[in-house]
Design a protein around this motif. Structure first.
Motif, PDB file in Angstrom:
ATOM      1  N   LEU A  16     -21.423  -4.271   7.667  1.00 59.41           N
ATOM      2  CA  LEU A  16     -21.375  -3.207   6.651  1.00 59.41           C
ATOM      3  C   LEU A  16     -22.782  -2.834   6.186  1.00 59.41           C
ATOM      4  CD1 LEU A  16     -18.322  -4.411   4.518  1.00 59.41           C
ATOM      5  CD2 LEU A  16     -18.394  -2.479   6.097  1.00 59.41           C
ATOM      6  N   LYS A  17     -23.685  -3.815   6.131  1.00 61.16           N
ATOM      7  CA  LYS A  17     -25.079  -3.520   5.751  1.00 61.16           C
ATOM      8  C   LYS A  17     -25.717  -2.591   6.769  1.00 61.16           C
ATOM      9  CE  LYS A  17     -26.004  -7.816   3.209  1.00 61.16           C
ATOM     10  NZ  LYS A  17     -26.728  -9.107   3.226  1.00 61.16           N
ATOM     11  N   ARG A  18     -25.433  -2.829   8.042  1.00 61.74           N
ATOM     12  CA  ARG A  18     -25.997  -1.960   9.090  1.00 61.74           C
ATOM     13  C   ARG A  18     -25.454  -0.538   8.955  1.00 61.74           C
ATOM     14  NH1 ARG A  18     -25.279  -6.751  12.042  1.00 61.74           N
ATOM     15  NH2 ARG A  18     -23.268  -6.090  12.874  1.00 61.74           N
ATOM     16  N   MET A  19     -24.209  -0.434   8.492  1.00 60.59           N
ATOM     17  CA  MET A  19     -23.618   0.898   8.331  1.00 60.59           C
ATOM     18  C   MET A  19     -24.364   1.707   7.275  1.00 60.59           C
ATOM     19  SD  MET A  19     -19.753   1.904   7.090  1.00 60.59           S
ATOM     20  CE  MET A  19     -20.075   1.367   5.405  1.00 60.59           C
ATOM     21  N   VAL A  20     -24.593   1.124   6.091  1.00 61.06           N
ATOM     22  CA  VAL A  20     -25.228   1.891   5.014  1.00 61.06           C
ATOM     23  C   VAL A  20     -26.721   2.097   5.253  1.00 61.06           C
ATOM     24  CG1 VAL A  20     -23.541   1.282   3.257  1.00 61.06           C
ATOM     25  CG2 VAL A  20     -25.495  -0.224   3.637  1.00 61.06           C
ATOM     26  N   GLU A  21     -27.287   1.380   6.218  1.00 59.20           N
ATOM     27  CA  GLU A  21     -28.703   1.598   6.561  1.00 59.20           C
ATOM     28  C   GLU A  21     -28.893   2.814   7.454  1.00 59.20           C
ATOM     29  OE1 GLU A  21     -29.846  -2.079   8.303  1.00 59.20           O
ATOM     30  OE2 GLU A  21     -30.075  -3.114   6.374  1.00 59.20           O
ATOM     31  N   ARG A  22     -27.827   3.310   8.053  1.00 54.46           N
ATOM     32  CA  ARG A  22     -27.947   4.483   8.929  1.00 54.46           C
ATOM     33  C   ARG A  22     -28.095   5.750   8.075  1.00 54.46           C
ATOM     34  NH1 ARG A  22     -23.959   4.564  14.055  1.00 54.46           N
ATOM     35  NH2 ARG A  22     -24.991   6.608  14.201  1.00 54.46           N
ATOM     36  N   ASN A  23     -29.152   6.495   8.313  1.00 50.40           N
ATOM     37  CA  ASN A  23     -29.435   7.688   7.512  1.00 50.40           C
ATOM     38  C   ASN A  23     -28.313   8.708   7.561  1.00 50.40           C
ATOM     39  OD1 ASN A  23     -31.888   6.697   6.684  1.00 50.40           O
ATOM     40  ND2 ASN A  23     -33.022   7.668   8.359  1.00 50.40           N
ATOM     41  N   GLU A  24     -27.785   8.965   8.782  1.00 50.39           N
ATOM     42  CA  GLU A  24     -26.764  10.004   8.927  1.00 50.39           C
ATOM     43  C   GLU A  24     -25.489   9.664   8.159  1.00 50.39           C
ATOM     44  OE1 GLU A  24     -28.099   8.144  11.157  1.00 50.39           O
ATOM     45  OE2 GLU A  24     -26.771   7.602  12.807  1.00 50.39           O
ATOM     46  N   ILE A  25     -25.248   8.371   7.923  1.00 45.72           N
ATOM     47  CA  ILE A  25     -24.078   7.983   7.137  1.00 45.72           C
ATOM     48  C   ILE A  25     -24.414   8.036   5.651  1.00 45.72           C
ATOM     49  CG2 ILE A  25     -22.523   6.064   6.578  1.00 45.72           C
ATOM     50  CD1 ILE A  25     -22.691   5.233   9.526  1.00 45.72           C
ATOM     51  N   ARG A  26     -25.550   7.461   5.286  1.00 48.49           N
ATOM     52  CA  ARG A  26     -25.937   7.403   3.872  1.00 48.49           C
ATOM     53  C   ARG A  26     -26.110   8.803   3.278  1.00 48.49           C
ATOM     54  NH1 ARG A  26     -29.950   4.254   4.554  1.00 48.49           N
ATOM     55  NH2 ARG A  26     -31.583   5.828   4.483  1.00 48.49           N
ATOM     56  N   GLU A  27     -26.651   9.739   4.088  1.00 49.05           N
ATOM     57  CA  GLU A  27     -26.935  11.082   3.570  1.00 49.05           C
ATOM     58  C   GLU A  27     -25.705  11.997   3.570  1.00 49.05           C
ATOM     59  OE1 GLU A  27     -30.105  12.401   6.030  1.00 49.05           O
ATOM     60  OE2 GLU A  27     -31.565  11.004   5.173  1.00 49.05           O
ATOM     61  N   ASN A  28     -24.750  11.730   4.408  1.00 50.66           N
ATOM     62  CA  ASN A  28     -23.611  12.640   4.533  1.00 50.66           C
ATOM     63  C   ASN A  28     -22.338  12.162   3.843  1.00 50.66           C
ATOM     64  OD1 ASN A  28     -24.951  14.619   6.092  1.00 50.66           O
ATOM     65  ND2 ASN A  28     -24.756  13.337   7.899  1.00 50.66           N
ATOM     66  N   MET A  29     -22.263  10.870   3.520  1.00 54.29           N
ATOM     67  CA  MET A  29     -21.044  10.396   2.859  1.00 54.29           C
ATOM     68  C   MET A  29     -21.090  10.752   1.378  1.00 54.29           C
ATOM     69  SD  MET A  29     -21.613   7.668   0.709  1.00 54.29           S
ATOM     70  CE  MET A  29     -23.054   6.733   0.230  1.00 54.29           C
ATOM     71  N   LYS A  30     -19.911  10.930   0.792  1.00 54.54           N
ATOM     72  CA  LYS A  30     -19.835  11.193  -0.648  1.00 54.54           C
ATOM     73  C   LYS A  30     -19.625   9.886  -1.409  1.00 54.54           C
ATOM     74  CE  LYS A  30     -17.368  14.058  -4.042  1.00 54.54           C
ATOM     75  NZ  LYS A  30     -18.581  14.651  -4.593  1.00 54.54           N
ATOM     76  N   LYS A  31     -18.641   9.097  -0.967  1.00 48.45           N
ATOM     77  CA  LYS A  31     -18.393   7.785  -1.572  1.00 48.45           C
ATOM     78  C   LYS A  31     -17.859   6.833  -0.501  1.00 48.45           C
ATOM     79  CE  LYS A  31     -17.239   9.196  -6.313  1.00 48.45           C
ATOM     80  NZ  LYS A  31     -16.189   9.261  -7.353  1.00 48.45           N
ATOM     81  N   ILE A  32     -18.158   5.555  -0.672  1.00 44.60           N
ATOM     82  CA  ILE A  32     -17.603   4.532   0.217  1.00 44.60           C
ATOM     83  C   ILE A  32     -16.985   3.437  -0.657  1.00 44.60           C
ATOM     84  CG2 ILE A  32     -18.066   2.830   2.018  1.00 44.60           C
ATOM     85  CD1 ILE A  32     -20.419   4.437   2.932  1.00 44.60           C
ATOM     86  N   PHE A  33     -15.734   3.108  -0.358  1.00 43.76           N
ATOM     87  CA  PHE A  33     -15.045   2.037  -1.087  1.00 43.76           C
ATOM     88  C   PHE A  33     -14.687   0.913  -0.116  1.00 43.76           C
ATOM     89  CE2 PHE A  33     -13.988   6.019  -3.256  1.00 43.76           C
ATOM     90  CZ  PHE A  33     -14.335   5.717  -4.558  1.00 43.76           C
ATOM     91  N   LEU A  34     -14.705  -0.292  -0.637  1.00 40.78           N
ATOM     92  CA  LEU A  34     -14.225  -1.434   0.134  1.00 40.78           C
ATOM     93  C   LEU A  34     -13.113  -2.095  -0.680  1.00 40.78           C
ATOM     94  CD1 LEU A  34     -14.661  -3.162   2.726  1.00 40.78           C
ATOM     95  CD2 LEU A  34     -16.044  -4.692   1.305  1.00 40.78           C
ATOM     96  N   ILE A  35     -11.903  -2.092  -0.131  1.00 41.31           N
ATOM     97  CA  ILE A  35     -10.771  -2.714  -0.827  1.00 41.31           C
ATOM     98  C   ILE A  35     -10.704  -4.188  -0.431  1.00 41.31           C
ATOM     99  CG2 ILE A  35      -8.303  -2.606  -1.291  1.00 41.31           C
ATOM    100  CD1 ILE A  35      -8.328   0.267  -0.248  1.00 41.31           C
ATOM    101  N   ASP A  36     -10.779  -5.053  -1.415  1.00 44.52           N
ATOM    102  CA  ASP A  36     -10.735  -6.503  -1.180  1.00 44.52           C
ATOM    103  C   ASP A  36      -9.315  -6.991  -1.485  1.00 44.52           C
ATOM    104  OD1 ASP A  36     -11.151  -9.171  -0.910  1.00 44.52           O
ATOM    105  OD2 ASP A  36     -12.500  -9.376  -2.636  1.00 44.52           O
ATOM    106  N   TYR A  37      -8.475  -7.030  -0.454  1.00 43.83           N
ATOM    107  CA  TYR A  37      -7.069  -7.396  -0.670  1.00 43.83           C
ATOM    108  C   TYR A  37      -6.897  -8.869  -1.004  1.00 43.83           C
ATOM    109  CZ  TYR A  37      -5.687  -2.860   1.249  1.00 43.83           C
ATOM    110  OH  TYR A  37      -5.517  -1.516   1.467  1.00 43.83           O
ATOM    111  N   LYS A  38      -7.797  -9.714  -0.486  1.00 43.81           N
ATOM    112  CA  LYS A  38      -7.652 -11.163  -0.677  1.00 43.81           C
ATOM    113  C   LYS A  38      -8.452 -11.675  -1.879  1.00 43.81           C
ATOM    114  CE  LYS A  38      -5.270 -12.118   3.158  1.00 43.81           C
ATOM    115  NZ  LYS A  38      -3.960 -12.778   3.171  1.00 43.81           N
ATOM    116  N   GLY A  39      -9.340 -10.849  -2.425  1.00 45.28           N
ATOM    117  CA  GLY A  39     -10.165 -11.284  -3.543  1.00 45.28           C
ATOM    118  C   GLY A  39     -11.178 -12.344  -3.154  1.00 45.28           C
TER     119      GLY A  39
END
Length: 311
Positions: free
Chosen positions: A262-285
């Motif tokens: 997930l860290k590698r994902m948010v480091e990508r410019n094309e994702i960071r600049e074009n996304m509006k919001k990113i959520f991660l649902i933690d079902y197990k807590g």
């Protein structure tokens, strides 16, 4: 570019929830093989849509009963009603109603689902079973058979486009079909769109069923199976689909979600600049640390409200 919501879920599935074929006395499990020779069982998108349709019907929303044409060939005997304004599944999953040589009434699904496929090589076992005669009191031999079963952690991806409840393109397709009563009737009965309230209700209903989850996978009469979700990645984008699905992964050595991915994902410019919001649902807590730029939530309702408001 259109607004889209991308959802990726990692969860556990077990049993024979999507049978493939019968070979001799064995009921096999759907599976595919990777280029490295791994055995990857999966649940098909068609089976998951079937389960979601059933859950939507149980929530009180009209689902297409399908039309029967006894004069058609066997493969075309059952067809969609092609009424997206009436039936939620015609709207969100699309439809096709063939009109012979004239063409077809059809809709590209604004909600697309992938396989729910194992993330790594998975052993498949055979469970012995038998059908016993029910002529009580008389001794007859049972009919033995085998069922392939597996337990795996897999992933399913989903894309939601913003034309849910909008039938402008559907009507263009119908208008292109000349001299046909079915196409003419479609144009008379199907409006350009449903109301905004109806549209939001449909988006919310699908999200509740898919994200909670509230659907029961097929073959529940043999073995009840509701997927056990571990984590869900939800990305809102106003600039079309982004390459995010590959970054929700599971670390089998640590037996936890792969946070480094997930860290590698948010480091990508094309994702960071074009996304509006990113959520991660933690079902197990059990997720303690998440990368900056991702909002961790434990309430599915919070994410559903964001999706309904966004789309």
């Amino acid at each position: 570019m259109s607004k889209v919501v991308q959802i990726s879920i990692v969860g556990k599935v077990h049993g024979n929830v999507n049978a493939d074929e019968v070979i001799g006395t064995r009921i096999t499990l759907k599976k595919m093989y990777s280029s490295a020779g791994e055995v990857l069982p999966f649940v098909s998108a068609r089976a998951i849509k079937f389960a979601i349709r059933k859950a939507l019907r149980e929530k009180g929303l009209p689902v297409d009963p399908l039309r029967v044409n006894p004069e058609a060939t066997e493969t075309l005997r059952l067809s969609d009603s092609a009424r997206p304004n009436e039936f939620i599944d015609n709207d969100i999953f699309g439809y096709m109603r063939t009109l012979g040589e004239k063409g077809a009434l059809k809709r590209q699904a604004p909600i697309a689902l992938s396989y729910f496929k194992a993330l790594k090589d998975t052993p498949i076992k055979a469970e012995f079973a038998a059908r016993f005669p029910r002529s009580w009191g008389e001794e007859e031999s049972p009919a033995p058979f085998e069922i392939e079963v597996a337990e795996f952690i897999g992933k399913i991806n989903c894309i939601m486009y913003d034309y849910i409840g909008n039938f402008t393109l559907d009507r263009k397709v119908a208008k292109s079909i000349k001299n046909n009563e079915e196409a003419k009737k479609f144009l008379e009965e199907v409006p350009e769109s449903i109301t905004n309230e109806e549209r939001k209700e449909r988006i919310k209903a699908f999200c509740e069923v898919f994200l909670t989850p509230l659907y029961v996978l097929s073959r529940a009469t043999n073995s009840l199976n509701i997927p056990e979700y571990i984590a869900g990645l939800v990305v809102l984008s106003e600039k079309g689909p982004l390459p995010v699905f590959q970054y929700l992964d599971y670390d089998f050595e640590k037996n936890e979600l792969d946070i480094e991915s997930l860290k590698r994902m948010v480091e990508r410019n094309e994702i960071r600049e074009n996304m509006k919001k990113i959520f991660l649902i933690d079902y197990k807590g059990k997720i303690n640390e998440i990368p900056s730029g991702i909002v961790k939530v434990t309430s599915v309702n919070q994410v559903i409200s964001e999706i309904v408001e966004f789309l």
